[in-house]
Design a protein around this motif. Structure first.
Motif, PDB file in Angstrom:
ATOM      1  N   VAL A   2       0.855  -1.187   0.000  1.00 54.69           N
ATOM      2  CA  VAL A   2       0.000   0.000   0.000  1.00 54.69           C
ATOM      3  C   VAL A   2       0.895   1.243   0.000  1.00 54.69           C
ATOM      4  O   VAL A   2       2.013   1.226   0.538  1.00 54.69           O
ATOM      5  N   PRO A   3       0.429   2.340  -0.619  1.00 53.35           N
ATOM      6  CA  PRO A   3       1.305   3.522  -0.765  1.00 53.35           C
ATOM      7  C   PRO A   3       1.880   4.048   0.545  1.00 53.35           C
ATOM      8  O   PRO A   3       3.049   4.455   0.591  1.00 53.35           O
ATOM      9  N   GLY A   4       1.102   4.002   1.624  1.00 49.62           N
ATOM     10  CA  GLY A   4       1.587   4.535   2.888  1.00 49.62           C
ATOM     11  C   GLY A   4       2.769   3.780   3.457  1.00 49.62           C
ATOM     12  O   GLY A   4       3.562   4.337   4.241  1.00 49.62           O
ATOM     13  N   ASP A   5       2.922   2.525   3.105  1.00 48.01           N
ATOM     14  CA  ASP A   5       4.031   1.708   3.607  1.00 48.01           C
ATOM     15  C   ASP A   5       5.200   1.634   2.638  1.00 48.01           C
ATOM     16  O   ASP A   5       6.222   0.992   2.938  1.00 48.01           O
ATOM     17  N   ALA A   6       5.077   2.243   1.480  1.00 44.21           N
ATOM     18  CA  ALA A   6       6.052   2.052   0.410  1.00 44.21           C
ATOM     19  C   ALA A   6       7.201   3.049   0.511  1.00 44.21           C
ATOM     20  O   ALA A   6       7.343   3.955  -0.305  1.00 44.21           O
ATOM     21  N   THR A   7       8.033   2.894   1.527  1.00 38.11           N
ATOM     22  CA  THR A   7       9.254   3.683   1.608  1.00 38.11           C
ATOM     23  C   THR A   7      10.289   3.080   0.661  1.00 38.11           C
ATOM     24  O   THR A   7      10.186   1.920   0.253  1.00 38.11           O
ATOM     25  N   ALA A   8      11.291   3.872   0.317  1.00 40.07           N
ATOM     26  CA  ALA A   8      12.340   3.385  -0.576  1.00 40.07           C
ATOM     27  C   ALA A   8      13.015   2.148   0.021  1.00 40.07           C
ATOM     28  O   ALA A   8      13.304   1.173  -0.686  1.00 40.07           O
ATOM     29  N   LYS A   9      13.278   2.161   1.344  1.00 38.29           N
ATOM     30  CA  LYS A   9      13.930   1.023   1.978  1.00 38.29           C
ATOM     31  C   LYS A   9      13.033  -0.214   1.940  1.00 38.29           C
ATOM     32  O   LYS A   9      13.497  -1.320   1.646  1.00 38.29           O
ATOM     33  N   ARG A  10      11.745  -0.037   2.249  1.00 35.89           N
ATOM     34  CA  ARG A  10      10.816  -1.180   2.246  1.00 35.89           C
ATOM     35  C   ARG A  10      10.740  -1.807   0.848  1.00 35.89           C
ATOM     36  O   ARG A  10      10.770  -3.037   0.702  1.00 35.89           O
ATOM     37  N   MET A  11      10.667  -0.964  -0.154  1.00 33.89           N
ATOM     38  CA  MET A  11      10.576  -1.489  -1.526  1.00 33.89           C
ATOM     39  C   MET A  11      11.852  -2.238  -1.912  1.00 33.89           C
ATOM     40  O   MET A  11      11.789  -3.313  -2.517  1.00 33.89           O
ATOM     41  N   ARG A  12      13.006  -1.678  -1.540  1.00 32.59           N
ATOM     42  CA  ARG A  12      14.259  -2.362  -1.867  1.00 32.59           C
ATOM     43  C   ARG A  12      14.341  -3.706  -1.152  1.00 32.59           C
ATOM     44  O   ARG A  12      14.741  -4.715  -1.749  1.00 32.59           O
ATOM     45  N   ASP A  13      13.967  -3.744   0.126  1.00 38.25           N
ATOM     46  CA  ASP A  13      14.015  -5.003   0.874  1.00 38.25           C
ATOM     47  C   ASP A  13      13.125  -6.071   0.225  1.00 38.25           C
ATOM     48  O   ASP A  13      13.501  -7.250   0.141  1.00 38.25           O
ATOM     49  N   GLU A  14      11.940  -5.664  -0.251  1.00 39.81           N
ATOM     50  CA  GLU A  14      11.035  -6.618  -0.901  1.00 39.81           C
ATOM     51  C   GLU A  14      11.650  -7.160  -2.192  1.00 39.81           C
ATOM     52  O   GLU A  14      11.579  -8.361  -2.473  1.00 39.81           O
ATOM     53  N   VAL A  15      12.254  -6.285  -2.973  1.00 38.98           N
ATOM     54  CA  VAL A  15      12.852  -6.707  -4.239  1.00 38.98           C
ATOM     55  C   VAL A  15      14.031  -7.648  -3.986  1.00 38.98           C
ATOM     56  O   VAL A  15      14.189  -8.679  -4.670  1.00 38.98           O
ATOM     57  N   VAL A  16      14.862  -7.318  -2.991  1.00 38.52           N
ATOM     58  CA  VAL A  16      16.002  -8.197  -2.661  1.00 38.52           C
ATOM     59  C   VAL A  16      15.507  -9.571  -2.226  1.00 38.52           C
ATOM     60  O   VAL A  16      16.057 -10.607  -2.637  1.00 38.52           O
ATOM     61  N   ALA A  17      14.465  -9.595  -1.383  1.00 33.69           N
ATOM     62  CA  ALA A  17      13.923 -10.879  -0.928  1.00 33.69           C
ATOM     63  C   ALA A  17      13.390 -11.704  -2.094  1.00 33.69           C
ATOM     64  O   ALA A  17      13.573 -12.935  -2.136  1.00 33.69           O
ATOM     65  N   LEU A  18      12.744 -11.065  -3.053  1.00 34.07           N
ATOM     66  CA  LEU A  18      12.243 -11.778  -4.230  1.00 34.07           C
ATOM     67  C   LEU A  18      13.394 -12.299  -5.087  1.00 34.07           C
ATOM     68  O   LEU A  18      13.356 -13.435  -5.578  1.00 34.07           O
ATOM     69  N   ARG A  19      14.421 -11.479  -5.251  1.00 38.07           N
ATOM     70  CA  ARG A  19      15.560 -11.904  -6.064  1.00 38.07           C
ATOM     71  C   ARG A  19      16.265 -13.108  -5.461  1.00 38.07           C
ATOM     72  O   ARG A  19      16.695 -14.033  -6.165  1.00 38.07           O
ATOM     73  N   ASP A  20      16.382 -13.121  -4.140  1.00 41.54           N
ATOM     74  CA  ASP A  20      17.118 -14.193  -3.462  1.00 41.54           C
ATOM     75  C   ASP A  20      16.244 -15.382  -3.098  1.00 41.54           C
ATOM     76  O   ASP A  20      16.736 -16.388  -2.590  1.00 41.54           O
TER      77      ASP A  20
END
Length: 623
Positions: A604-622
């Motif tokens: 959701v937009p309110g939770d979408a900080t740059a750090k949160r988004m990067r952490d999600e992408v890293v978790a998906l990649r790994d």
């Protein structure tokens, strides 16, 4: 997970419908080809009319109802429950088969041609239901597979109907054999129709309009509401112009050009039908879960090539008697003719399946059947024009092979015209060729990308072709935000411009370009589009995911929309990555390697900080 065609056939939401439409197509072709054999090879005449005229008359009268009644059929299909409509139509089919039996018993060609016209009316009302019910019973990722099965089944039914109709009418008491088959298959189709699950009416409050001319124009207007849908409808209509020209002339082409009997004619039709089936299933296999319109230009190019080659392969010496299969096969050039006819069918499968799926996917659901009816109207008009053109040119002395060559040239001109109007087809073709030549892509959780509405995709940035991989795997059109330097790469530049990508620059490099990019992103999201950004701002130099720049938060501040995290796997070390220095230095590095695209759950937009988004992408990649 991608569901294979065999699984769909075993499920009640598809299997009974498939059987019903298969048996209907089979019955149509048993009757039509029994009539064609009588006219072409067994000398059935009426009022002195020759076989060329009668064959083209039959083709024109069968499709004329599509032009006259499709608008009404589309309204009915949207207003009422479709499975019940199918049962009513199948009951009417049984009645028409009874009339066909009477026509064979009376040995009346005009009566049988009249029955053929009524069968065209019945098929007109079945068409919008046939293609309108698929998106209601199938998931979006099953549309390509479902359409491929329907097209393969239809042409297989045509093949078997041709063989049955041609063989049965040639037996002693052939009319009795044909009549028994027509009635038996009609009743069997009616039984299968009772197993089709209900399909909720798309627009139950629709007020029916019975003026065929006014409603025909209105129905064509529904098809024009979405530009890509209308251009696809034009492509489908052209295919039926092309196919009608080929198939209508095939009986006389067999007898007057190849000098072969009905057995070889059946083989030629069989090869064409098998080709369409192979092309449809190969299209499904190559598309995966995506409606891949990039295969359409490949199909149209190959249609021109093999139809033109059929002209050059048709130089057979004249004979007093017609050849059977063994004599024809011994002739020099017979294999080339068979190859051309088969590959025209394969090319047609490549061409038609993605177009039908795109029309179903992008049409407004409440008017989908009327859009398909509009498609049928234009298809019918194209087929009528094909018959008129063939009658006129043959009467003027043009030979059948010359007609095929002219059709191939027209196909090339129409293809250039359509792809100039809609460069998305060529763009998707280039994307598909590049991605599928270089990589084998594993896709996970694509269904997490919303089917409608605005959303922001964030993804790691590994190579110059990241956007192409994402575009090739995503069902919806995506607006990509990318570095203005990548935007200028030759070939890729055409793809990015056609896909309406948004070039962006750093504030120090070009502040005006940066501000224009943010304004364009904001406008795209407000219009409900899907936007993809690579928030690292540059290609990774070590294979790791860099910090996401604050620009991604600025986008969400201006237009808060759901964020879809996405990760590319396996692209590090490929030809387009920065491993060991600048990309694209060592050709053939990691060609056709396995890569992955994984989609995460929405943030959701309110939770979408740059750090949160990067952490999600890293978790998906790994992951």
């Amino acid at each position: 997970m991608h569901q294979g065609p065999g699984q769909l056939l075993r499920q009640r939401r598809f299997g009974p419908f498939f059987a019903t439409q298969f048996l209907g197509a089979f019955n149509d072709n048993v009757f039509k080809n029994a009539l064609i054999i009588l006219v072409t090879f067994q000398g059935l005449r009426s009022a002195g009319m020759d076989s060329d005229f009668l064959v083209n008359l039959c083709a024109g009268l069968f499709i004329l109802p599509f032009f006259l009644f499709s608008a009404t059929a589309g309204q009915i299909a949207d207003k009422f429950e479709k499975s019940q409509l199918i049962r009513i139509i199948k009951a009417l089919e049984v009645g028409l088969m009874g009339l066909a039996v009477a026509g064979f018993w009376l040995d009346s060609p005009l009566f049988l041609i009249g029955v053929l016209f009524l069968m065209g009316v019945q098929s007109t009302f079945f068409g919008p239901i046939k293609y309108g019910i698929l998106p209601q019973h199938l998931r979006e990722k099953e549309l390509i597979g479902g359409n491929a099965l329907v097209e393969m089944g239809t042409f297989l039914a045509i093949l078997l109907g041709i063989i049955a109709g041609s063989k049965l009418i040639s037996l002693d008491g052939g009319a009795i054999w044909v009549s028994t088959t027509l009635m038996g298959v009609g009743l069997l189709g009616l039984l299968f129709s009772w197993k089709i699950p209900t399909a909720t009416p798309s627009d139950p409050g629709l007020r029916l309009h019975w003026n065929p001319f006014k409603e025909t124009w209105r129905t064509i207007g529904y098809a024009r509401e979405v530009d890509s849908v209308f251009k696809s409808v034009l492509g489908i209509s052209w295919f039926w112009f092309f196919g009608t020209t080929l198939l209508t002339q095939l009986p006389n082409f067999s007898r007057e050009v190849l000098f072969v009997n009905e057995d070889v004619y059946i083989v030629l039709l069989a090869m064409f039908s098998v080709g369409v089936g192979l092309g449809s299933m190969l299209c499904e296999r190559l598309s995966g879960d995506v409606v891949e319109i990039g295969l359409v230009p490949i199909g149209s190019f190959l249609l021109t090539v093999f139809c033109a080659d059929l002209y050059f392969a048709s130089d057979f010496p004249a004979r007093d008697t017609l050849m059977g299969w063994s004599a024809f096969w011994a002739q020099h050039g017979s294999g080339r003719v068979l190859m051309d006819v088969t590959l025209i069918g394969v090319s047609g499968g490549f061409f038609i399946v993605p177009l039908y799926a795109l029309v179903q996917q992008r049409s407004h659901p409440e008017r989908r059947s009327r859009v398909i009816a509009g498609n049928n109207i234009l298809n019918a008009l194209a087929m009528v024009l094909s018959s008129v053109m063939a009658i006129a040119l043959l009467a003027a002395g043009v030979t059948i092979p010359e007609l095929f060559l002219l059709t191939a040239v027209l196909n090339a001109l129409v293809a250039v015209y359509i792809y100039t109007l809609v460069p998305e087809f060529v763009m998707r073709c280039l994307v598909w060729l590049i991605v599928n030549t270089l990589y084998r892509v594993r896709k996970e959780n694509l269904e997490r990308i919303p089917r409608t509405g605005a959303a922001l995709i964030v993804c790691n940035h590994v190579s110059f072709v990241d956007a192409l991989v994402v575009a090739a795997c995503t069902r919806r059109p995506v607006r990509f935000v990318m570095d203005h330097r990548i935007f200028q790469v030759p070939v890729l530049s055409f793809i990015f411009r056609t896909a309406r990508a948004i070039p962006i620059a750093g504030k120090k490099d070009d502040p005006d370009t940066m501000e224009r990019a943010f304004d364009t992103i904001d406008k795209a999201l407000r219009q409900g589009e899907l936007v993809c950004i690579f928030p690292e701002g540059r290609l990774t130099t070590d294979g790791e995911v860099d910090d996401f720049r604050p620009g991604v938060e600025r986008i969400l501040d201006r237009n808060p929309v759901p964020v879809i995290p996405m990760a590319l796997q396996g692209l590090w070390g490929s030809f387009f990555s920065r491993i060991d220095g600048p990309p694209m230095r060592r050709p053939f590095r990691r060609v056709w390697s396995r890569i992955g695209l994984v989609v995460g759950t929405s943030i959701v937009p309110g939770d979408a900080t740059a750090k949160r988004m990067r952490d999600e992408v890293v978790a998906l990649r790994d992951g």
